[in-house]
Design an enzyme around this catalytic site. Structure first.
Site, PDB file in Angstrom:
ATOM      1  N   HIS A 167      -7.043  -5.863   2.347  1.00 29.92           N
ATOM      2  CA  HIS A 167      -5.616  -4.972   2.926  1.00 29.92           C
ATOM      3  C   HIS A 167      -5.355  -6.190   4.096  1.00 29.92           C
ATOM      4  CE1 HIS A 167      -6.723  -0.719   2.233  1.00 29.92           C
ATOM      5  NE2 HIS A 167      -7.925  -1.228   2.073  1.00 29.92           N
ATOM      6  N   ASN A 215     -12.980  -3.452   2.217  1.00 29.45           N
ATOM      7  CA  ASN A 215     -13.911  -2.278   2.172  1.00 29.45           C
ATOM      8  C   ASN A 215     -15.206  -2.405   1.093  1.00 29.45           C
ATOM      9  OD1 ASN A 215     -13.219  -0.859   4.677  1.00 29.45           O
ATOM     10  ND2 ASN A 215     -11.530  -0.127   3.484  1.00 29.45           N
ATOM     11  N   GLN A 249     -15.340   2.267   0.626  1.00 25.64           N
ATOM     12  CA  GLN A 249     -14.128   1.660  -0.311  1.00 25.64           C
ATOM     13  C   GLN A 249     -13.961   2.816  -1.297  1.00 25.64           C
ATOM     14  OE1 GLN A 249     -15.785  -1.513  -3.023  1.00 25.64           O
ATOM     15  NE2 GLN A 249     -13.800  -1.991  -3.915  1.00 25.64           N
ATOM     16  N   GLU A 250     -12.410   2.895  -1.147  1.00 27.73           N
ATOM     17  CA  GLU A 250     -12.146   4.395  -1.910  1.00 27.73           C
ATOM     18  C   GLU A 250     -11.751   3.982  -3.452  1.00 27.73           C
ATOM     19  OE1 GLU A 250      -8.347   7.112  -1.627  1.00 27.73           O
ATOM     20  OE2 GLU A 250      -9.325   6.743   0.365  1.00 27.73           O
ATOM     21  N   HIS A 274     -10.203  -5.109  -3.336  1.00 24.89           N
ATOM     22  CA  HIS A 274      -8.849  -5.473  -2.582  1.00 24.89           C
ATOM     23  C   HIS A 274      -9.027  -5.923  -1.327  1.00 24.89           C
ATOM     24  CE1 HIS A 274      -9.883  -1.386  -2.363  1.00 24.89           C
ATOM     25  NE2 HIS A 274      -9.417  -1.194  -1.257  1.00 24.89           N
ATOM     26  N   ASP A 297       0.788  -1.085  -0.020  1.00 25.91           N
ATOM     27  CA  ASP A 297      -0.050   0.091  -0.033  1.00 25.91           C
ATOM     28  C   ASP A 297       0.913   1.142  -0.018  1.00 25.91           C
ATOM     29  OD1 ASP A 297      -3.301   0.499   1.175  1.00 25.91           O
ATOM     30  OD2 ASP A 297      -1.732   2.110   1.036  1.00 25.91           O
TER      31      ASP A 297
END
Ligand code: 5GP
Ligand code: ZN
Length: 122
Positions: free
Chosen positions: A98, A85, A90-91, A96, A29
């Site tokens: 983490h 997320n 969720q950006e 994905h 990240d």
């Protein structure tokens, strides 16, 4: 499609890639919460937990176990938190997972390149 993680999959954007195969890519990240914070993504663009197929999710589980062992061996982590997320939290709109390491002792954040080198050294 203007997806940043698809660009990472295609190497149009560089990433510190820890592992990849025909189904997933694992990379550090860019804005880590702790040393060794990494993301596992399917190469195929899917949005979230609703869209991911069981086979890919199962593969991600197996890769997570391998990455946990790697983090224990190379970074001596004391714990690992998994976060995935969906929706408003969720950006990046490409699925994905983490992997966030936890350390008993407080750690200063090291440059990502140093973490990459530690994880890659034999
Ligand atoms: P989420 O969508 O689950 O909130 O988090 C997206 C994560 O992707 C964030 O932790 C963010 O730091 C990471 N991220 C966003 N853009 C990039 C990028 O271009 N490269 C890398 N390596 N990570 C990214
Ligand atoms: Zn994508």
């Amino acid at each position: 499609m203007n997806c940043i993680f698809c660009k990472i999959v295609n190497n149009d954007i560089p990433s510190y890639t820890i592992y990849e195969d025909e189904i997933v890519k694992v990379f550090l990240d860019v804005n880590p919460d702790s040393n060794g914070h990494m993301l596992i993504i399917p190469r195929q663009h899917v949005l979230d937990i609703t869209e991911i197929e069981s086979d890919a999710w199962n593969h991600i589980l197996n890769i997570t176990k391998n990455m946990k062992s790697l983090l224990e061996e190379k970074l001596k982590i004391d714990g690992l938190t998994l976060i995935q997320n969906n929706g408003m939290v969720q950006e990046v709109k490409h699925f994905h997972l983490h992997l966030k390491p936890y350390y008993k002792e407080r750690q200063n954040l090291l440059p990502i390149e140093d973490i990459y080198n530690k994880l890659k050294e034999h």
